[in-house]
Design an enzyme around this catalytic site. Structure first.
Site, mmCIF file in Angstrom:
data_model
loop_
_atom_site.group_PDB
_atom_site.id
_atom_site.type_symbol
_atom_site.label_atom_id
_atom_site.label_comp_id
_atom_site.label_asym_id
_atom_site.label_seq_id
_atom_site.Cartn_x
_atom_site.Cartn_y
_atom_site.Cartn_z
ATOM 1 C CE LYS A 240 -12.317 1.867 -2.271
ATOM 2 N NZ LYS A 240 -11.193 1.444 -3.278
ATOM 3 C CE LYS B 89 -11.154 -3.873 5.317
ATOM 4 N NZ LYS B 89 -11.490 -4.601 4.150
ATOM 5 C CE LYS C 27 -0.747 0.684 6.139
ATOM 6 N NZ LYS C 27 -0.241 0.410 4.961
#
Length: 350
Positions: free
Chosen positions: A125, A211, A214
């Site tokens: 991340k 995957k 959003k």
């Protein structure tokens, strides 16, 4: 079916899980988590399961306050519309129970920098946020908040995907260290609940190797629970498949048929049958015929949920009441743990 590493399908005690309030869930959230939560509620007669909106976790990335507040309501409405019943489980907002933040700081003093440095999710991340030096301290330490979420309620089972197993192991390690140092068993070691479902990871409609998310810039990559029938039709018709001919057994194993396998996986999930059975049922169909069948199944399963979400969004008083009721129950459990922890480490109440 959801099973537990230690207990199989018989899970004693309390189950806890959380989801970040990112607005309306997509079908990947529904199949991967929410539908399973509904199946787990009422599993234990003696304990209400706890499901929370992880709004403190959401702060690890910049948030527009008004959007975050709206997302909390949208996610609450979505949980209820999917079938969670406030009479059978507890739904609450993480930030409204002070024990989460309080226990996090205490546990930070029992976790090591080395442990946090080994968390692979932080590394991945951080790379999307300017590198590790630019990432927030909150992103680095949020696995400790996750540990506090779990240990605060002495939960027995935690529904997790493979990407969260490392964080649950950290929670267990911290609990073991705390209990060893203080010669106690106050912090209960949780067990992961691993689903045997083939839909643990729902992939993008545009790229079956990624995957569903959003954060994907293409709205065609996902189906939201509030999508209209027209939106569902358009997204499935534009979904990636392949040009390798009608459906046959090669779909089950061929890397070249990953996109089609992803769509058949959705069909299997919503018709509640195995991939093998779906392929047998659909064998010989071309892409247009299969997509029509998939559209029909999705509309039948998703649109009633979407309609209920839209109805609940108009009743914020009811949503506030659900969250307030959940907060009070969560507080009644967590406050006891906080008092036990503070007492044994020397922070006695005067």
């Amino acid at each position: 079916e959801v099973s537990c590493r230690k207990y199989g399908t018989q899970i004693p005690g309390r189950i806890l899980s959380g989801i970040q309030p990112t607005g309306i869930p997509h079908i990947g959230n529904y199949l991967g988590a929410l539908r399973k939560w509904v199946a787990l509620q009422g599993l234990n007669d003696s304990e209400k399961n706890l499901y929370f909106l992880a709004d403190l976790h959401a702060l690890t990335v910049p948030q527009d306050p008004e959007v975050l507040n709206a997302n909390i309501y949208d996610m609450t409405a979505s949980l209820l519309a999917c079938g969670l019943d406030p009479n059978k489980c507890t739904i609450f907002q993480q930030s409204q129970v002070s024990g989460h933040s309080e226990l996090t700081w205490i546990l930070m003093c029992y976790a090591s920098m080395g442990q946090l440095n080994r968390m692979t999710q932080f590394k991945s991340k951080a790379e999307t946020r300017g590198g590790q030096n630019a990432a927030s301290a909150g992103l680095f330490s949020y696995p400790v908040l996750m540990a506090a979420d779990v240990l605060l309620y002495k939960a027995s089972g935690i529904p997790v995907g493979d990407d969260q197993l490392q964080h649950l192991e950290l929670a267990r390690d911290i609990a073991e260290r705390f209990n060893y140092i203080h010669k106690c068993d106050i912090l209960k070691l949780p067990e992961p609940l691993i689903s045997d479902s083939e839909t643990n990871r729902v992939m993008s409609l545009q790229d079956g190797t990624k995957k569903m998310s959003k954060s994907d810039p293409s709205e065609k990559s996902r189906i939201l629970l509030t999508d209209s029938t027209d939106a569902i039709k358009k997204k499935i018709k534009s979904a990636s498949t392949d040009s390798l001919g009608p459906i046959d057994n090669s779909v089950l194993t061929s890397a070249e048929r990953q996109n089609l396998r992803n769509l058949i996986g959705l069909y299997s999930a919503f018709t509640e049958q195995s991939m093998e059975d779906s392929v047998e049922e659909l064998k010989g169909q071309n892409m247009a015929t299969f997509k029509s069948s998939l559209i029909e199944v999705l509309i039948a399963n998703i649109c009633p949920i979407g309609d209920e979400i839209l109805r609940l969004q108009q009743d914020k008083t009811y949503l506030d009441n659900v969250l307030a009721q959940g907060r009070d129950h969560a507080e009644s459990i967590s406050s006891k743990t906080i008092l036990e922890v503070k007492d044994i480490i020397g922070l006695k109440k005067l």
